[in-house]
Design a protein around this motif. Structure first.
Motif, short mmCIF file in Angstrom:
data_model
loop_
_atom_site.label_atom_id
_atom_site.label_comp_id
_atom_site.label_asym_id
_atom_site.label_seq_id
_atom_site.Cartn_x
_atom_site.Cartn_y
_atom_site.Cartn_z
N VAL A 197 0.80 -1.22 0.00
CA VAL A 197 0.00 0.00 0.00
C VAL A 197 0.84 1.27 0.00
O VAL A 197 0.32 2.35 -0.28
N TYR A 198 2.14 1.17 0.32
CA TYR A 198 2.95 2.38 0.42
C TYR A 198 4.42 2.01 0.34
O TYR A 198 4.83 0.95 0.83
N GLU A 199 5.20 2.88 -0.28
CA GLU A 199 6.65 2.73 -0.32
C GLU A 199 7.29 3.87 0.46
O GLU A 199 7.36 5.00 -0.02
N LEU A 251 5.24 4.67 10.22
CA LEU A 251 3.92 4.39 9.66
C LEU A 251 3.40 3.03 10.10
O LEU A 251 2.20 2.86 10.33
N GLN A 252 4.28 2.06 10.23
CA GLN A 252 3.87 0.74 10.70
C GLN A 252 3.31 0.84 12.12
O GLN A 252 2.29 0.24 12.43
N GLY A 253 3.95 1.63 12.96
CA GLY A 253 3.44 1.85 14.32
C GLY A 253 2.12 2.58 14.33
O GLY A 253 1.22 2.26 15.12
N LEU A 263 6.53 -4.61 7.06
CA LEU A 263 7.50 -3.75 6.38
C LEU A 263 8.49 -4.66 5.67
O LEU A 263 9.33 -5.29 6.29
N THR A 264 8.35 -4.73 4.36
CA THR A 264 9.21 -5.62 3.58
C THR A 264 10.42 -4.85 3.08
O THR A 264 10.36 -3.64 2.86
N ARG A 304 -4.45 2.75 3.26
CA ARG A 304 -4.13 3.85 2.33
C ARG A 304 -4.72 5.16 2.82
O ARG A 304 -4.09 6.21 2.75
N LEU A 305 -5.94 5.12 3.32
CA LEU A 305 -6.60 6.32 3.83
C LEU A 305 -5.87 6.86 5.06
O LEU A 305 -5.61 8.07 5.15
N LEU A 306 -5.50 5.99 5.99
CA LEU A 306 -4.78 6.42 7.19
C LEU A 306 -3.43 7.03 6.84
O LEU A 306 -3.03 8.06 7.39
N ILE A 307 -2.71 6.42 5.90
CA ILE A 307 -1.40 6.95 5.49
C ILE A 307 -1.56 8.29 4.80
O ILE A 307 -0.79 9.22 5.05
#
Length: 86
Positions: free
Chosen positions: A4-6, A16-18, A29-30, A60-63
């Motif tokens: 969903v995000y880079e 962002l993961q937190g 987180l890959t 996606r909305l939260l980010i």
């Protein structure tokens, strides 16, 4: 799982993961282990935040909301202890 995000760097990815975890969205987180190969691997696209398919739209909305947020005025202290002003 959907990517969903880079994030630009590891710190942003972990932040962002937190944030997603605090909202109940489990993410992965890959690419963090590939950062040691920078110079031999392409710099962009190594890191990615992935979530389950059913939580992708919410993530996606939260980010997007997080990235659009502005700091609140007045949060800055009048002075910073142990900072030398030149």
């Amino acid at each position: 799982m959907q990517r969903v995000y880079e994030p630009e760097n590891l710190m942003e990815g972990e932040l962002l993961q937190g944030m997603l975890a605090s909202e109940g969205v489990e993410s992965h987180l890959t690419g963090r282990d590939l950062l040691g190969g920078v110079g031999e691997l392409p710099v962009f696209g190594l890191l990615g935040l992935s979530v389950d398919n059913d939580q992708a739209e919410q993530a996606r909305l939260l980010i997007a909301e997080y990235n659009a947020a502005l700091p609140l005025s007045g949060d800055e202290p009048d002075n910073f202890p142990d900072v030398l002003e030149c």
